[in-house]
Design a protein around this motif. Structure first.
Motif, PDB file in Angstrom:
ATOM      1  N   GLY A 210      27.139  72.138  79.675  1.00 16.80           N
ATOM      2  CA  GLY A 210      28.038  71.001  79.853  1.00 16.80           C
ATOM      3  C   GLY A 210      29.457  71.381  80.212  1.00 16.80           C
ATOM      4  O   GLY A 210      30.201  70.539  80.717  1.00 16.80           O
ATOM      5  N   ARG A 211      29.853  72.648  79.970  1.00 12.92           N
ATOM      6  CA  ARG A 211      31.218  73.041  80.323  1.00 12.92           C
ATOM      7  C   ARG A 211      31.412  72.924  81.827  1.00 12.92           C
ATOM      8  O   ARG A 211      30.580  73.374  82.614  1.00 12.92           O
ATOM      9  CB  ARG A 211      31.508  74.476  79.871  1.00 12.92           C
ATOM     10  CG  ARG A 211      31.681  74.623  78.376  1.00 12.92           C
ATOM     11  CD  ARG A 211      32.548  75.817  78.010  1.00 12.92           C
ATOM     12  NE  ARG A 211      32.166  77.042  78.655  1.00 12.92           N
ATOM     13  CZ  ARG A 211      31.694  78.119  78.011  1.00 12.92           C
ATOM     14  NH1 ARG A 211      31.523  78.099  76.713  1.00 12.92           N
ATOM     15  NH2 ARG A 211      31.404  79.212  78.669  1.00 12.92           N
ATOM     16  N   ALA A 212      32.548  72.342  82.223  1.00  5.90           N
ATOM     17  CA  ALA A 212      32.776  72.049  83.644  1.00  5.90           C
ATOM     18  C   ALA A 212      34.110  72.599  84.112  1.00  5.90           C
ATOM     19  O   ALA A 212      35.075  72.687  83.357  1.00  5.90           O
ATOM     20  CB  ALA A 212      32.719  70.541  83.879  1.00  5.90           C
ATOM     21  N   ALA A 213      34.153  72.978  85.372  1.00  9.71           N
ATOM     22  CA  ALA A 213      35.390  73.419  86.025  1.00  9.71           C
ATOM     23  C   ALA A 213      35.251  73.147  87.512  1.00  9.71           C
ATOM     24  O   ALA A 213      34.150  73.193  88.064  1.00  9.71           O
ATOM     25  CB  ALA A 213      35.657  74.897  85.771  1.00  9.71           C
ATOM     26  N   GLN A 214      36.390  72.890  88.155  1.00  9.52           N
ATOM     27  CA  GLN A 214      36.365  72.571  89.578  1.00  9.52           C
ATOM     28  C   GLN A 214      36.982  73.706  90.385  1.00  9.52           C
ATOM     29  O   GLN A 214      37.859  74.425  89.909  1.00  9.52           O
ATOM     30  CB  GLN A 214      37.109  71.265  89.847  1.00  9.52           C
ATOM     31  CG  GLN A 214      36.816  70.661  91.219  1.00  9.52           C
ATOM     32  CD  GLN A 214      37.164  69.186  91.264  1.00  9.52           C
ATOM     33  OE1 GLN A 214      38.000  68.707  90.516  1.00  9.52           O
ATOM     34  NE2 GLN A 214      36.515  68.443  92.161  1.00  9.52           N
ATOM     35  N   VAL A 215      36.482  73.864  91.597  1.00  8.42           N
ATOM     36  CA  VAL A 215      36.977  74.901  92.508  1.00  8.42           C
ATOM     37  C   VAL A 215      38.247  74.385  93.173  1.00  8.42           C
ATOM     38  O   VAL A 215      38.193  73.587  94.108  1.00  8.42           O
ATOM     39  CB  VAL A 215      35.919  75.273  93.571  1.00  8.42           C
ATOM     40  CG1 VAL A 215      36.452  76.366  94.492  1.00  8.42           C
ATOM     41  CG2 VAL A 215      34.631  75.729  92.904  1.00  8.42           C
ATOM     42  N   TRP A 216      39.410  74.878  92.684  1.00 12.08           N
ATOM     43  CA  TRP A 216      40.699  74.452  93.231  1.00 12.08           C
ATOM     44  C   TRP A 216      41.316  75.538  94.109  1.00 12.08           C
ATOM     45  O   TRP A 216      42.528  75.617  94.246  1.00 12.08           O
ATOM     46  CB  TRP A 216      41.663  74.074  92.115  1.00 12.08           C
ATOM     47  CG  TRP A 216      41.319  72.802  91.424  1.00 12.08           C
ATOM     48  CD1 TRP A 216      40.948  72.638  90.125  1.00 12.08           C
ATOM     49  CD2 TRP A 216      41.307  71.481  91.991  1.00 12.08           C
ATOM     50  NE1 TRP A 216      40.713  71.319  89.844  1.00 12.08           N
ATOM     51  CE2 TRP A 216      40.933  70.577  90.975  1.00 12.08           C
ATOM     52  CE3 TRP A 216      41.581  70.975  93.268  1.00 12.08           C
ATOM     53  CZ2 TRP A 216      40.816  69.210  91.190  1.00 12.08           C
ATOM     54  CZ3 TRP A 216      41.466  69.613  93.472  1.00 12.08           C
ATOM     55  CH2 TRP A 216      41.092  68.753  92.448  1.00 12.08           C
TER      56      TRP A 216
ATOM     57  N   ARG B 209      32.479  75.621  98.033  1.00 14.23           N
ATOM     58  CA  ARG B 209      33.519  75.024  98.857  1.00 14.23           C
ATOM     59  C   ARG B 209      34.627  74.477  97.956  1.00 14.23           C
ATOM     60  O   ARG B 209      34.410  74.202  96.769  1.00 14.23           O
ATOM     61  CB  ARG B 209      32.946  73.884  99.697  1.00 14.23           C
ATOM     62  CG  ARG B 209      31.845  74.306 100.659  1.00 14.23           C
ATOM     63  CD  ARG B 209      31.330  73.110 101.433  1.00 14.23           C
ATOM     64  NE  ARG B 209      30.183  73.455 102.275  1.00 14.23           N
ATOM     65  CZ  ARG B 209      29.514  72.587 103.016  1.00 14.23           C
ATOM     66  NH1 ARG B 209      29.894  71.309 103.041  1.00 14.23           N
ATOM     67  NH2 ARG B 209      28.476  72.974 103.736  1.00 14.23           N
ATOM     68  N   PHE B 210      35.793  74.306  98.535  1.00 16.31           N
ATOM     69  CA  PHE B 210      36.910  73.693  97.814  1.00 16.31           C
ATOM     70  C   PHE B 210      36.490  72.330  97.303  1.00 16.31           C
ATOM     71  O   PHE B 210      35.932  71.517  98.049  1.00 16.31           O
ATOM     72  CB  PHE B 210      38.123  73.552  98.738  1.00 16.31           C
ATOM     73  CG  PHE B 210      39.296  72.877  98.093  1.00 16.31           C
ATOM     74  CD1 PHE B 210      40.195  73.594  97.323  1.00 16.31           C
ATOM     75  CD2 PHE B 210      39.490  71.506  98.239  1.00 16.31           C
ATOM     76  CE1 PHE B 210      41.280  72.969  96.715  1.00 16.31           C
ATOM     77  CE2 PHE B 210      40.569  70.868  97.642  1.00 16.31           C
ATOM     78  CZ  PHE B 210      41.466  71.615  96.879  1.00 16.31           C
ATOM     79  N   GLY B 211      36.741  72.062  96.017  1.00 16.94           N
ATOM     80  CA  GLY B 211      36.416  70.763  95.431  1.00 16.94           C
ATOM     81  C   GLY B 211      35.081  70.696  94.736  1.00 16.94           C
ATOM     82  O   GLY B 211      34.792  69.701  94.049  1.00 16.94           O
ATOM     83  N   ASP B 212      34.224  71.715  94.875  1.00  9.44           N
ATOM     84  CA  ASP B 212      32.945  71.707  94.175  1.00  9.44           C
ATOM     85  C   ASP B 212      33.173  71.672  92.663  1.00  9.44           C
ATOM     86  O   ASP B 212      34.063  72.365  92.136  1.00  9.44           O
ATOM     87  CB  ASP B 212      32.120  72.946  94.515  1.00  9.44           C
ATOM     88  CG  ASP B 212      31.474  72.868  95.892  1.00  9.44           C
ATOM     89  OD1 ASP B 212      31.494  71.783  96.502  1.00  9.44           O
ATOM     90  OD2 ASP B 212      30.942  73.900  96.359  1.00  9.44           O
TER      91      ASP B 212
END
Length: 333
Positions: free
Chosen positions: A277-283, A262-265
């Motif tokens: 540990g690498r992170a990214a957000q669903v924009w 979903r958007f924002g995950d």
């Protein structure tokens, strides 16, 4: 562009591991494996070190990791950071590839070696114990390539792809700069409490992540299939705080329910040295997209928490990495 194409054995087209000389004990430019960024053409920096062994290369060469998980994580780079005529060295776990002067174009060779076709065959050829598998050089030597016959045509293709690489690198720099500005603001507000003279406001509350999220879970164990519109994101897709769907794969359709993104995950890589540990957000608004079991999904409980949780993930990547368990090469979050 019209061009005459030919099929050729890779070892007849590419000079693998060319012979170069550095005397033992000499100071020379070094590019360690840790200097290479995933799926990034440019080598960001070098160091001067005493030569005691390792692969050797010069400007115009392509260096590619031959060991797991570095190869799968996209550690391949084009060498253009040295002085003219200078010889550098690096990890013995590199394969060095060079164009054959007057016959092949170095930019085209780099583009060829970073193509999914070349990479997938290299990865599938890997043998050895778990966590220490290496590419079989003989498989690469005998690989049959289809390439333009004329070096001028190779150069045209290489130049276009190189210009695209430069634009991508510039966009990544802009995005990273904006991300760091946002992280700085986040840290100022929620860590240093700058708007409140460095004092935590009484209205604030310290909570664990579970209290402000509606889901923290790993993804699915996919069964890959080319005949599907359901997309599975893997760890290779998450880099530079962005999601690269070109590295994703499709899998056999199945009912997934809550594990559709979903958007924002917030997505966090959860397996392996160098990626955990690498992170990214669903924009973006994802449609029929999920993650595999090596990626953790952190879903904000409320819409007004999306920005906070996304920046929290970026700010705490090293702390998340430190939470791993398991031995070297087999670490898990």
């Amino acid at each position: 562009m019209t061009s005459e194409w030919m099929t050729v054995r890779a070892a007849d087209f590419i000079h693998f591991n060319p012979r170069l000389s550095i005397k033992t004990g000499e100071m020379a430019p070094k590019v360690g494996m840790d200097r290479l960024l995933p799926f990034t053409k440019k080598i960001p920096s070098i160091e001067q070190a005493v030569f005691t062994g390792g692969t050797k290369f010069s400007n115009g060469d392509t260096i590619m990791a031959r060991i797991t998980p570095c190869l799968e994580n996209g550690k391949t780079a084009f060498v253009d950071i040295l002085q003219d005529g200078e010889v550098g060295f690096g990890s013995p776990e590199y394969i060095v590839m060079r164009d054959k002067e007057g016959i092949r174009d170095p930019q085209f060779v780099y583009s060829l070696e970073t193509s999914p076709f070349f990479r997938n065959i290299a990865i599938k050829s890997m043998v050895g114990s778990s966590g220490r598998q290496r590419v079989q050089q003989g498989v690469l030597d005998e690989l049959i390539l289809t390439v333009p016959r004329k070096v001028e045509d190779q150069a045209k293709i290489g130049r276009v792809l190189s210009e695209l690489d430069d634009k991508i690198a510039l966009n990544n720099e802009v995005n990273e700069n904006l991300m760091q500005q946002a992280v700085t603001i986040f840290k100022s507000w929620f860590v240093e409490y700058s708007p409140f003279n460095g004092i935590e406001p009484k209205e604030g509350e310290t909570v664990n992540l579970e209290k402000i999220t509606s889901r923290i879970s790993r993804g699915i164990a996919p069964k890959y299939s080319d005949n599907s519109d359901q997309i599975v994101i893997n760890q290779k897709c998450i880099r530079n705080h962005m999601i690269d769907l070109s590295q994703a794969r499709t899998h056999t359709p199945k009912v997934i329910n809550e594990k559709w993104l979903r958007f924002g995950d917030l997505l966090i890589n959860s397996t392996g040295d160098g990626t955990l540990g690498r992170a990214a957000q669903v924009w973006f608004q994802p449609q029929n997209i999920t993650v595999d079991s090596h990626v953790t999904v952190v879903r904000p409980a409320k819409e007004n928490l999306i920005f906070y949780i996304g920046l929290w993930g970026v700010l705490h990547e090293r702390e998340i990495e430190s939470l791993h368990t398991g031995s070297t090469g087999q670490t898990e979050l």
